[in-house]
Design a protein around this motif. Structure first.
Motif, short mmCIF file in Angstrom:
data_model
loop_
_atom_site.label_atom_id
_atom_site.label_comp_id
_atom_site.label_asym_id
_atom_site.label_seq_id
_atom_site.Cartn_x
_atom_site.Cartn_y
_atom_site.Cartn_z
N ARG A 1 -44.64 55.99 23.32
CA ARG A 1 -45.90 56.98 23.19
C ARG A 1 -45.92 56.90 21.83
O ARG A 1 -45.36 57.28 20.85
CB ARG A 1 -45.38 58.19 23.66
N GLU A 2 -47.10 56.17 21.46
CA GLU A 2 -47.47 55.74 20.03
C GLU A 2 -47.49 57.00 19.05
O GLU A 2 -47.13 56.95 18.08
CB GLU A 2 -48.70 54.92 20.02
N ASP A 3 -47.86 58.14 19.71
CA ASP A 3 -48.18 59.36 18.78
C ASP A 3 -47.29 60.45 19.41
O ASP A 3 -47.81 61.87 19.23
CB ASP A 3 -49.67 59.92 18.83
N ARG B 1 -43.86 50.45 13.31
CA ARG B 1 -43.78 50.88 14.54
C ARG B 1 -42.86 49.67 15.25
O ARG B 1 -42.27 49.90 16.38
CB ARG B 1 -45.54 50.65 15.28
N ASP C 1 -46.21 63.66 17.03
CA ASP C 1 -47.23 64.32 16.31
C ASP C 1 -47.58 65.66 16.85
O ASP C 1 -47.79 66.54 15.91
CB ASP C 1 -48.60 63.39 16.50
N ASN D 1 -43.86 57.95 15.49
CA ASN D 1 -44.92 58.61 14.58
C ASN D 1 -46.08 57.90 14.08
O ASN D 1 -46.04 56.85 13.96
CB ASN D 1 -44.06 58.88 13.27
N SER D 2 -47.12 58.55 14.58
CA SER D 2 -48.51 57.95 14.47
C SER D 2 -48.79 57.36 13.16
O SER D 2 -49.61 56.48 12.97
CB SER D 2 -49.58 58.63 15.08
#
Length: 500
Positions: A197-199, A232, A202, A224-225
């Motif tokens: 999950r890329e963000d 990443r 957040d 963490n976005s």
């Protein structure tokens, strides 16, 4: 080091120690004890070494043969002069050290300690006292053991290199330059069932400083976005490392918030190594490194290009250099350090160090001492702060220096790269690799004797430095002066005694 209940291993060790010490106190040999107790000498030997623990009926026979009460023999406590050893065993610190990886048996270590309990006991007590005074915890010992482990193997691990190739083959990933991020994300999901999950971080207040968090139950990797694309992909590659290397005891956060065991430290390192080796495969990186080292003139931009072409962070580049320069180029006399500069506190700290082949300079200093400002790593950080204070952009900065360590015959070719910190912009870091200048280095690094490279005499800390008229001194040589005073007193006393 907090006290904990005895483990079964330590219970066997303490019983064996008490048995042996009682036997020696009575002045009887192993064969005599065997005859008195009706147990075999080989079995008694196993007990004394802490490898076996006798059953109840055998304990009573041993107690009778040694004229000892069963209660005393079974007590988990040692006598007074062995108390430091008991405290160390109860801390479980010895159990967590990777002794088996060094080919050392715990029972053998205890046997050596028991051979001179008063002297070694005092030594152990001294270590514990030093640890208490300097607020050292078990995690500091684990980190030190990890560095020793890396140094023992020249920081190159073929099993991890092979695991990278096996993974790439099984996941049908072409090890190109650079490896595509989407392929690794897909492989993490398809091969190991972990969803990225890329963000993912957040929405969680208070976790802004984390780069990633792995949730074992839902099999999710939350990122963490604010990460760069390079940061990443490294977090994804490291999670693949954890999964592929089947790390049971591990940290679920990008950095270890609390170190609980050596195994945790080891697995964190191995996963990071896997990630770097996956993103910078040695069969592709070594030719690029060869081309850079073949340059007759030092070129800082070419060094920066090496990092940019592989799309890796400075830490990853220096990590890979430390893996390969010793193992594949024969440059084994090498050190690595990472310095952190806190712009708010105006403080320099060394948070990482590695010394291959021998205990080179520089090394971490004691509390409150000032590192030599002549180090290239500190000079770069100073220059970065000056440029940023003047409003001049200062991204990654690179430099080179021949560093001669004062009072030694050692001179190192030092290459440093500095950059602004993440996630804390108030901190800046610099990575430095120093390689001993000798015939091997000159044969491998063509720009070693480039006349444009500055020569500087450096030291470790200002408080013990005897370099005169140093314009960059951050503190007076207080410890040096104290030692000189003690030496003068000793010499004066000797003169008086000689004339007595």
């Amino acid at each position: 080091m907090p006290s904990t209940p005895l483990r079964e291993t330590n219970r066997r060790i303490i019983f064996g120690l008490k048995l042996k010490r009682r036997r020696l106190a009575l002045g009887i040999s192993p064969s005599e004890l065997a005859e008195r107790s009706g147990l075999s000498a080989s079995y008694l030997n196993e007990i004394e070494k802490g490898k076996k623990f006798p059953k109840e009926d055998k304990i009573s026979r041993l107690a009778a043969a040694l004229q000892f009460s069963e209660q005393e023999l079974l007590s988990p406590h040692l006598d007074k002069n062995m108390a430091p050893l008991e405290a160390l065993l109860r801390s479980n610190f010895l159990n967590e050290l990777p002794m088996d990886r060094f080919g050392i048996e715990l029972a053998k270590v205890v046997e050596i300690i028991a051979g001179a309990p008063a002297h070694v006991g005092a030594f152990i007590s001294t270590l514990v006292e030093l640890a208490r005074n300097y607020e050292l915890q078990e995690e500091h010992f684990y980190q030190a053991a990890m560095r020793s482990y890396q140094e023992l193997y020249n920081n190159f691990f073929k099993d991890i290199e092979d695991a990278v190739l096996d993974f790439a083959d099984s996941a049908d990933i072409q090890l190109s330059k650079p490896v595509r991020s989407d392929r690794l994300v897909a492989a993490l999901k398809n091969v190991f069932g972990v969803l990225v999950r890329e963000d993912g971080l957040d929405a969680h207040t208070g976790l802004e400083s984390l780069r990633s968090l792995f949730l074992p139950r839902s099999r999710e990797l939350l990122l963490n976005s604010g990460l760069t694309s390079t940061e990443r992909i490294f977090q994804v590659a490291k999670e693949i490392g954890f999964q592929r290397l089947d790390a049971k005891e591990r940290s679920v956060t990008s950095g270890m918030l609390r170190v609980r065991s050596f195994e945790q430290v080891l697995n964190h390192y191995r996963a990071s190594y896997f990630a770097t080796a996956l993103l910078m495969p040695k069969h592709l990186f070594i030719p690029d490194l060869n081309s850079f080292l073949a340059r007759t003139d030092w070129d800082g931009n070419a060094f920066l290009d090496l990092q940019k072409s592989w799309r890796v962070t400075p830490e990853m580049l220096f990590q890979r250099l430390s893996n390969l320069l010793g193992s594949h180029f024969g440059l084994e006399d090498m050190f690595f350090q990472r310095m952190i500069y806190d712009t708010d506190k105006k403080e320099f700290t060394m948070d990482k160090e590695l010394h291959l082949s021998r205990a080179q300079q520089p090394h971490r200093s004691g509390l409150g001492l000032h590192y030599c400002r002549r180090w290239l790593s500190l000079s770069l950080l100073d220059e970065m702060e000056r440029m940023q204070s003047e409003g001049v952009y200062a991204g990654s900065m690179v430099g080179v220096q021949r560093s001669h360590y004062f009072g030694t015959n050692d001179t190192y070719l030092s290459i440093s790269m500095a950059r602004a910190g993440y996630p804390d912009s108030a901190k800046r870091s610099t990575m430095t690799m120093g390689i001993l200048i000798d015939d091997t280095l000159r044969s491998k690094v063509a720009f070693c004797d480039d006349p444009s490279i500055a020569n500087r005499t450096v030291n470790i800390v200002c408080e013990t430095c005897a370099i005169e008229d140093c314009s960059q001194r951050a503190a007076p040589p207080s410890r040096l002066r104290a030692r000189e005073k003690e030496k003068r007193i000793e010499e004066e006393v000797k003169k008086l005694l000689a004339g007595d």
